[in-house]
Design a protein around this motif. Structure first.
Motif, PDB file in Angstrom:
ATOM      1  N   ALA A  87       0.801  -1.197   0.060  1.00  0.00           N
ATOM      2  CA  ALA A  87       0.027  -0.069   0.041  1.00  0.00           C
ATOM      3  C   ALA A  87       0.746   1.258  -0.063  1.00  0.00           C
ATOM      4  CB  ALA A  87      -0.707  -0.140   1.316  1.00  0.00           C
ATOM      5  N   PRO A  88       0.467   2.476  -0.528  1.00  0.00           N
ATOM      6  CA  PRO A  88       1.043   3.616  -0.711  1.00  0.00           C
ATOM      7  C   PRO A  88       1.304   4.240   0.742  1.00  0.00           C
ATOM      8  CG  PRO A  88      -0.963   3.997  -1.598  1.00  0.00           C
ATOM      9  CD  PRO A  88      -0.955   2.356  -1.345  1.00  0.00           C
ATOM     10  N   LEU A  89       2.457   5.001   0.871  1.00  0.00           N
ATOM     11  CA  LEU A  89       2.823   5.629   2.120  1.00  0.00           C
ATOM     12  C   LEU A  89       1.711   6.744   2.087  1.00  0.00           C
ATOM     13  CD1 LEU A  89       6.531   6.199   2.414  1.00  0.00           C
ATOM     14  CD2 LEU A  89       4.978   4.362   3.178  1.00  0.00           C
ATOM     15  N   PRO A  90       1.453   7.200   3.311  1.00  0.00           N
ATOM     16  CA  PRO A  90       0.242   8.165   3.510  1.00  0.00           C
ATOM     17  C   PRO A  90       0.718   9.709   3.085  1.00  0.00           C
ATOM     18  CG  PRO A  90       1.428   8.194   5.479  1.00  0.00           C
ATOM     19  CD  PRO A  90       1.908   6.894   4.701  1.00  0.00           C
ATOM     20  N   TYR A  91      -0.321  10.419   2.747  1.00  0.00           N
ATOM     21  CA  TYR A  91      -0.119  11.892   2.316  1.00  0.00           C
ATOM     22  C   TYR A  91      -0.843  12.708   3.224  1.00  0.00           C
ATOM     23  CZ  TYR A  91       1.299   9.891  -2.214  1.00  0.00           C
ATOM     24  OH  TYR A  91       1.877   9.289  -3.206  1.00  0.00           O
ATOM     25  N   ARG A  92      -0.361  14.053   3.534  1.00  0.00           N
ATOM     26  CA  ARG A  92      -1.203  15.031   4.180  1.00  0.00           C
ATOM     27  C   ARG A  92      -1.465  14.540   5.494  1.00  0.00           C
ATOM     28  NH1 ARG A  92      -1.743  18.908   0.783  1.00  0.00           N
ATOM     29  NH2 ARG A  92      -1.881  18.768  -1.277  1.00  0.00           N
ATOM     30  N   TRP A  93      -0.766  13.910   6.218  1.00  0.00           N
ATOM     31  CA  TRP A  93      -0.759  13.380   7.543  1.00  0.00           C
ATOM     32  C   TRP A  93      -0.635  14.567   8.685  1.00  0.00           C
ATOM     33  CZ3 TRP A  93       3.716  13.657  10.194  1.00  0.00           C
ATOM     34  CH2 TRP A  93       4.804  13.547   9.334  1.00  0.00           C
ATOM     35  N   LEU A  94       0.207  15.550   8.345  1.00  0.00           N
ATOM     36  CA  LEU A  94       0.582  16.420   9.257  1.00  0.00           C
ATOM     37  C   LEU A  94      -0.266  17.591   9.417  1.00  0.00           C
ATOM     38  CD1 LEU A  94       2.884  17.630  10.970  1.00  0.00           C
ATOM     39  CD2 LEU A  94       3.623  18.839   8.898  1.00  0.00           C
ATOM     40  N   ASP A  95      -0.928  17.865  10.439  1.00  0.00           N
ATOM     41  CA  ASP A  95      -1.957  18.752  10.836  1.00  0.00           C
ATOM     42  C   ASP A  95      -1.269  20.152  10.703  1.00  0.00           C
ATOM     43  OD1 ASP A  95      -4.064  19.912  11.685  1.00  0.00           O
ATOM     44  OD2 ASP A  95      -4.088  19.653  13.638  1.00  0.00           O
ATOM     45  N   VAL A  96      -1.311  20.744   9.466  1.00  0.00           N
ATOM     46  CA  VAL A  96      -0.822  22.085   9.341  1.00  0.00           C
ATOM     47  C   VAL A  96      -1.926  23.231   9.830  1.00  0.00           C
ATOM     48  CG1 VAL A  96       0.290  23.688   7.653  1.00  0.00           C
ATOM     49  CG2 VAL A  96       0.477  21.264   7.579  1.00  0.00           C
ATOM     50  N   PRO A  97      -1.638  24.134  10.559  1.00  0.00           N
ATOM     51  CA  PRO A  97      -2.414  25.457  10.880  1.00  0.00           C
ATOM     52  C   PRO A  97      -2.938  25.938   9.627  1.00  0.00           C
ATOM     53  CG  PRO A  97      -0.408  25.436  12.226  1.00  0.00           C
ATOM     54  CD  PRO A  97      -0.216  24.543  11.124  1.00  0.00           C
ATOM     55  N   ASN A  98      -4.132  26.684   9.535  1.00  0.00           N
ATOM     56  CA  ASN A  98      -4.944  27.254   8.587  1.00  0.00           C
ATOM     57  C   ASN A  98      -4.242  28.891   8.575  1.00  0.00           C
ATOM     58  OD1 ASN A  98      -6.671  25.217   7.723  1.00  0.00           O
ATOM     59  ND2 ASN A  98      -7.705  25.798   9.357  1.00  0.00           N
ATOM     60  N   CYS A  99      -3.925  29.297   9.371  1.00  0.00           N
ATOM     61  CA  CYS A  99      -3.127  30.569   9.668  1.00  0.00           C
ATOM     62  C   CYS A  99      -2.132  30.811  10.545  1.00  0.00           C
ATOM     63  CB  CYS A  99      -4.248  31.720   9.645  1.00  0.00           C
ATOM     64  SG  CYS A  99      -5.080  31.539  11.166  1.00  0.00           S
ATOM     65  N   TYR A 100      -1.353  31.730  10.514  1.00  0.00           N
ATOM     66  CA  TYR A 100      -0.126  32.006  11.487  1.00  0.00           C
ATOM     67  C   TYR A 100      -0.222  33.746  11.869  1.00  0.00           C
ATOM     68  CZ  TYR A 100       1.771  27.869   9.363  1.00  0.00           C
ATOM     69  OH  TYR A 100       1.789  26.439   8.996  1.00  0.00           O
ATOM     70  N   ASP A 101      -0.015  33.740  13.093  1.00  0.00           N
ATOM     71  CA  ASP A 101       0.113  35.136  13.560  1.00  0.00           C
ATOM     72  C   ASP A 101       1.636  35.454  13.432  1.00  0.00           C
ATOM     73  OD1 ASP A 101       0.170  37.454  14.750  1.00  0.00           O
ATOM     74  OD2 ASP A 101      -0.922  36.982  16.679  1.00  0.00           O
ATOM     75  N   LEU A 102       2.107  36.166  12.335  1.00  0.00           N
ATOM     76  CA  LEU A 102       3.260  36.520  12.227  1.00  0.00           C
ATOM     77  C   LEU A 102       3.927  37.852  13.174  1.00  0.00           C
ATOM     78  CD1 LEU A 102       3.566  36.330   8.526  1.00  0.00           C
ATOM     79  CD2 LEU A 102       4.032  34.464   9.825  1.00  0.00           C
ATOM     80  N   SER A 103       3.008  38.196  13.828  1.00  0.00           N
ATOM     81  CA  SER A 103       3.250  39.362  14.673  1.00  0.00           C
ATOM     82  C   SER A 103       4.005  38.802  15.934  1.00  0.00           C
ATOM     83  CB  SER A 103       2.146  40.360  15.073  1.00  0.00           C
ATOM     84  OG  SER A 103       0.998  39.664  15.677  1.00  0.00           O
ATOM     85  N   LYS A 104       3.594  37.528  16.299  1.00  0.00           N
ATOM     86  CA  LYS A 104       4.305  36.816  17.245  1.00  0.00           C
ATOM     87  C   LYS A 104       5.785  36.559  17.068  1.00  0.00           C
ATOM     88  CE  LYS A 104       0.443  35.884  19.544  1.00  0.00           C
ATOM     89  NZ  LYS A 104       0.091  36.422  20.907  1.00  0.00           N
ATOM     90  N   THR A 105       6.563  36.481  18.178  1.00  0.00           N
ATOM     91  CA  THR A 105       7.791  36.210  18.382  1.00  0.00           C
ATOM     92  C   THR A 105       8.458  34.959  17.294  1.00  0.00           C
ATOM     93  OG1 THR A 105       8.297  37.088  20.491  1.00  0.00           O
ATOM     94  CG2 THR A 105      10.014  35.920  19.691  1.00  0.00           C
TER      95      THR A 105
END
Length: 262
Positions: A20-38
């Motif tokens: 069977a193929p290895l999985p894709y998109r298994w990492l939970d990636v945030p929808n947005c980032y607060d770039l003002s944070k450190t």
């Protein structure tokens, strides 16, 4: 040549993928980032690299199963052909794919080291900001196993990834493929599945000024044998990928302790 490709597709349909193929998109990636944070930008960079590299490496490893299945199917077609016709089929359908397939294990292993170096570097920049500099990561062209080990040694998951990668693209694969990557790149063309290697091979011994010449070419690399070697590589890389996932999750958990929500 169309009929040969049609025969190939029929033969391929009767062959199962080796796994069977290895999985894709298994990492939970945030929808947005607060770039003002450190650490907002640093976390954005880490997630983007992790998400892309995880998919890219999985794609490459899964590609091994495609090549193995195709080789098994083409083996069935070549068995019923005369030599001249077999060369025509090989040139049209097999040659280019075989070059990619037999170079792929080396490429996948290198991509692991590249991905791990970049991910560990980004994580280290955040978690060890007081003593980790951008200069710790060399230029991309200089990244290799040694660099990956140096940058990732502080992460527990690195040791298992490194151990499992040591079992990939080893001397067993190189010997079984007649050291294809080196021969094709630095010496001469190598035809897979048919006898078309140079008729004379020079071998040097450990004794200075003593050599021997082998006349008559070398053994044929049967597609079915190459397929089995590639399947073994898939199994080994799959285990390495599992350890790679654990390393990514380890770094993600460490970054999650920062003020930027994950």
């Amino acid at each position: 040549m169309i009929e040969y490709y049609q025969d190939f597709t029929v033969a391929r349909d009767g062959i199962e993928y080796c796994a069977a193929p290895l999985p894709y998109r298994w990492l939970d990636v945030p929808n947005c980032y607060d770039l003002s944070k450190t650490h907002g930008m640093a976390q954005y960079l880490w997630f983007e690299i992790a998400d892309f590299q995880a998919r890219d490496i999985a794609n490459s490893i899964n590609e091994l199963t495609i090549h193995a299945r195709n080789f098994d199917a083409w083996q069935k077609i070549l068995q019923g052909l005369e030599r001249d016709e077999a060369f025509r089929v090989h040139h049209e359908f097999i040659r280019s794919n075989s070059i990619v397939a037999l170079n792929l294990p080396y490429s996948i292993k290198s991509r692991f080291y590249y991905a791990i170096s970049h991910l560990s570097h980004q994580a280290n920049r955040v978690l060890h900001a007081e003593n980790w500099q951008e200069s710790h990561l060399p230029l991309d062209r200089d990244i290799n196993q040694e660099i990956a080990a140096k940058i990732s040694k502080g992460w527990k998951g690195w040791r298992k990834v490194a151990s499992r990668l040591d079992r990939c693209d080893t001397g067993t694969f190189r010997e079984g493929t007649l050291n294809f990557r080196n021969s094709y790149t630095h010496r001469h063309d190598v035809i897979i599945g048919l006898e078309a290697t140079p008729p004379i091979k020079r071998e040097a011994t450990s004794t200075p000024n003593k050599t021997s010449y082998i006349v008559g070419g070398t053994k044929i690399m049967e597609l079915s044998i190459i397929s089995q070697l590639i399947k073994v590589e898939f199994d080994n890389f799959s285990r390495a990928y599992s350890a790679f996932q654990n390393l990514i999750n380890e770094q993600k958990d460490a970054l999650s302790t920062l003020e930027q929500p994950m």
